[in-house]
Scaffold this active site. Structure first.
Site, mmCIF file in Angstrom:
data_model
loop_
_atom_site.group_PDB
_atom_site.id
_atom_site.type_symbol
_atom_site.label_atom_id
_atom_site.label_comp_id
_atom_site.label_asym_id
_atom_site.label_seq_id
_atom_site.Cartn_x
_atom_site.Cartn_y
_atom_site.Cartn_z
ATOM 1 N N SER A 47 0.587 -1.116 0.096
ATOM 2 C CA SER A 47 -0.161 -0.143 0.078
ATOM 3 C C SER A 47 0.919 1.153 0.086
ATOM 4 O O SER A 47 1.647 1.373 -0.973
ATOM 5 C CB SER A 47 -1.049 -0.043 1.138
ATOM 6 O OG SER A 47 -1.913 0.789 1.093
ATOM 7 N N ASP A 184 -5.885 -3.340 -2.387
ATOM 8 C CA ASP A 184 -4.747 -3.427 -1.528
ATOM 9 C C ASP A 184 -4.086 -4.491 -0.964
ATOM 10 O O ASP A 184 -5.107 -5.425 -0.409
ATOM 11 C CB ASP A 184 -5.233 -2.168 -0.291
ATOM 12 C CG ASP A 184 -4.065 -1.618 0.465
ATOM 13 O OD1 ASP A 184 -3.223 -2.690 1.092
ATOM 14 O OD2 ASP A 184 -4.304 -0.353 0.509
#
Length: 311
Positions: A47, A184
């Site tokens: 991320s 993510d």
């Protein structure tokens, strides 16, 4: 790496805007230990840590990457005025909180058209593939974790766009839209340390004398969260606001435990306690994140870097 007895990994957690804290810590470590970043063999990230990994892997400095957040965060996490007043809209119950257009534009300005193969360093970036599109005899269609890397070989992702990989790793559920079928990496490996260790061990195992692996894991700040609901019988409505944080926080602890057991003193985890809760999108807290990073005592970390990491 010829003649070197160390294989050095820097692993960077996810955490949205709290990546500013990671940048601040890494910059201080580099200032105290010149050549620290250049010595790293593998950068790994999830991320926001994935975005930092791609930047550091391209040769950008921690200050460069912190500037990316400082200059663009207000646009990346922009809401209209009414939503700010009401704190939530009906649309947010059925749509992501933010568009990824501003983030994509910022990444395109920062990286341009380069691919993972153009990076100066080896990288590993986690994401989650919602549909592997497998077809044919013996193949199973399913979702699965995906770890983008630029090591050579038949499984390499060297041709992948840096911008696309950055958007895939940071498409946090509820925050940003799904990007190209990926979300993510924090849903499976918000702390990608153990994934990085596995990748390195795979790449090094055929060497006659594999180097010792040393691994520095940097978090984005540890929030002292808890749920005082010891006997609650919750359903989706009660659990939904907490699930993303629980998934991310839980995976961080699992990876930390595994790396301690495997690497022992060749592993160090840095994850300062945050004095207040700071949301993944709380860009107005950037000055506080920098202040926290500047105030962390790095005595132990610097000694470990000099004595173990750099060896």
């Amino acid at each position: 790496m010829a003649g070197d007895t160390r294989y050095r990994i820097l692993s960077l957690d996810g955490g949205g805007i709290r990546g500013v804290l990671s940048c601040t810590l890494i910059d201080r470590l580099e200032q105290a230990n010149p050549g620290f970043l250049e010595s790293i063999d593998l950068f790994a990230g999830t991320s926001t840590g994935g975005i930092l990994t791609l930047g550091l892997g391209a040769g950008k400095s921690p200050v460069d990457m912190r500037n990316l957040y400082e200059k663009n965060a207000d646009k990346i996490f922009a809401q209209d005025v009414l939503e700010k007043i009401l704190h939530i809209s009906v649309d947010q119950l059925v749509e992501a909180n933010y568009s990824n257009k501003a983030l994509k534009a910022a990444l395109q300005r920062e990286f341009g058209p380069i691919t993972l193969g153009d990076l100066k360093k080896k990288v590993l970036v986690s994401s989650f593939d919602l549909d592997n599109l497998a077809s044919g005899a013996g193949k199973i269609r399913s979702w699965k974790p995906k770890f983008f890397h630029n090591y050579p070989g038949p499984g390499t992702d060297a041709a992948e766009s840096v911008v696309d990989v950055a958007l895939r790793t940071s498409a946090a559920p509820t925050y940003f839209p799904i990007y190209q079928g990926f979300i993510d990496g924090g849903v499976v490996a918000n702390n990608p340390s153990m994934c990085a260790l596995a990748q390195a061990m795979h790449e090094l195992h055929d060497l006659p004398t594999p180097p010792q692996i040393t691994l520095l894991s940097v978090g984005t700040g540890h929030s002292l969260d808890f749920l005082d609901e010891l006997n609650a019988s919750w359903g989706l409505a009660q659990w939904a606001p907490h699930l993303v944080s629980i998934m991310m926080g839980g995976s961080e602890g699992v990876a930390d435990f595994q790396c301690v057991q495997v690497l022992g003193s060749n592993y160090l985890r840095m994850d300062p306690v945050l004095p207040v809760g700071i949301g993944l999108d709380a860009y107005e807290q950037i000055p506080l994140l920098e202040q926290i990073g500047d105030g962390v005592d790095l005595t132990v970390a610097n000694a470990w870097i000099q004595g173990t990491f750099l060896g």
